[in-house]
Motif scaffolding. Structure first.
Motif, PDB file in Angstrom:
ATOM      1  N   ILE A 162      39.927  -2.003 -25.819  1.00 22.35           N
ATOM      2  CA  ILE A 162      39.752  -2.825 -27.017  1.00 22.35           C
ATOM      3  C   ILE A 162      39.372  -1.869 -28.136  1.00 22.35           C
ATOM      4  N   THR A 163      40.122  -1.911 -29.235  1.00 23.47           N
ATOM      5  CA  THR A 163      39.894  -0.966 -30.315  1.00 23.47           C
ATOM      6  C   THR A 163      40.268  -1.597 -31.649  1.00 23.47           C
ATOM      7  N   LYS A 164      39.836  -0.961 -32.725  1.00 24.42           N
ATOM      8  CA  LYS A 164      40.232  -1.427 -34.054  1.00 24.42           C
ATOM      9  C   LYS A 164      41.407  -0.616 -34.591  1.00 24.42           C
ATOM     10  N   LYS A 165      42.025   0.181 -33.745  1.00 20.75           N
ATOM     11  CA  LYS A 165      43.158   1.016 -34.171  1.00 20.75           C
ATOM     12  C   LYS A 165      44.461   0.392 -33.683  1.00 20.75           C
ATOM     13  N   TRP A 166      45.316   0.019 -34.632  1.00 15.74           N
ATOM     14  CA  TRP A 166      46.602  -0.561 -34.214  1.00 15.74           C
ATOM     15  C   TRP A 166      47.786   0.109 -34.899  1.00 15.74           C
ATOM     16  N   ASN A 167      47.549   1.229 -35.577  1.00 16.59           N
ATOM     17  CA  ASN A 167      48.622   2.062 -36.123  1.00 16.59           C
ATOM     18  C   ASN A 167      49.599   1.301 -37.016  1.00 16.59           C
ATOM     19  N   GLY A 168      49.076   0.341 -37.765  1.00 16.61           N
ATOM     20  CA  GLY A 168      49.899  -0.330 -38.774  1.00 16.61           C
ATOM     21  C   GLY A 168      50.783  -1.440 -38.251  1.00 16.61           C
TER      22      GLY A 168
END
Length: 198
Positions: free
Chosen positions: A148-154
């Motif tokens: 689970i992360t806040k990074k979704w690469n756009g």
């Protein structure tokens, strides 16, 4: 497989985006996969519960969260009763049958969620850093099965608001069964559960 596995849980990457309301009594989140919106996470509150939230800490109060598909069908209901220390959240499917449960354990800024199946056997743990928003999902054999992360690469960037948003990734090899439903249900609602526990 005896149960009908909901389409919502067939994806392996879930994009979670908070819906901002005028009054913050309840929380709501939209859920997307790589193709677009697949469902909604909502919180059910009675009028009495809304009033209690003005007087008491949210961490003590009961809550009910629901994962709903695009047809409006409730897929999973997560309920916590009154709590004064360790929270236990019960998960039921759309027929009201027990899917499992979640027990929270907080160590400073390292929240940990133990996930159990309907027989109360541990199937996974979600643990990580709330401040940095990096969580690992590990099965009971110690194997990492998701993040689970806040990074979704756009990806789907245009669909997101400026409110809380995060991504849940489950490894494609993980079997699509009741265990996956319980694990994903905990993972996609983690922000809402943490807010209710503060």
């Amino acid at each position: 497989m005896s149960m009908i596995f909901p389409d919502f849980f067939e994806t392996n990457t879930f994009f979670i985006d908070e819906k901002v309301g005028f009054f913050k009594f309840t929380n709501a989140y939209k859920v997307y996969d790589s193709e677009g919106e697949i469902g909604l996470i909502t919180q059910k509150l009675t009028t009495g519960q809304k009033m209690l939230r003005l007087l008491l800490k949210k961490a003590m109060l009961p809550f009910t969260l629901q994962i709903i598909d695009l047809e409006g069908e409730v897929l999973v209901t997560m309920q916590r009763g009154w709590t004064f220390w360790m929270s236990k959240i019960t998960l039921t499917d759309n027929k009201g049958d027990l899917l499992g449960s979640i027990k929270q354990k907080f160590v400073l800024f390292k929240p940990t969620f133990k996930i159990y199946d309907e027989a109360s056997l541990e199937i996974a743990t979600i643990a990580g850093d709330w401040k940095g928003w990096n969580f690992l999902i590990v099965d009971n054999a110690g194997v990492t099965i998701g993040t689970i992360t806040k990074k979704w690469n756009g990806i789907l960037k245009e669909a997101f608001t400026t409110a809380d948003k995060y991504v849940v990734d489950i490894v494609p090899e993980y079997a699509e069964d009741k265990k996956k439903m319980a694990i994903v249900s905990c993972a996609v609602t983690i922000d809402m559960v943490l807010k209710e526990s503060k």
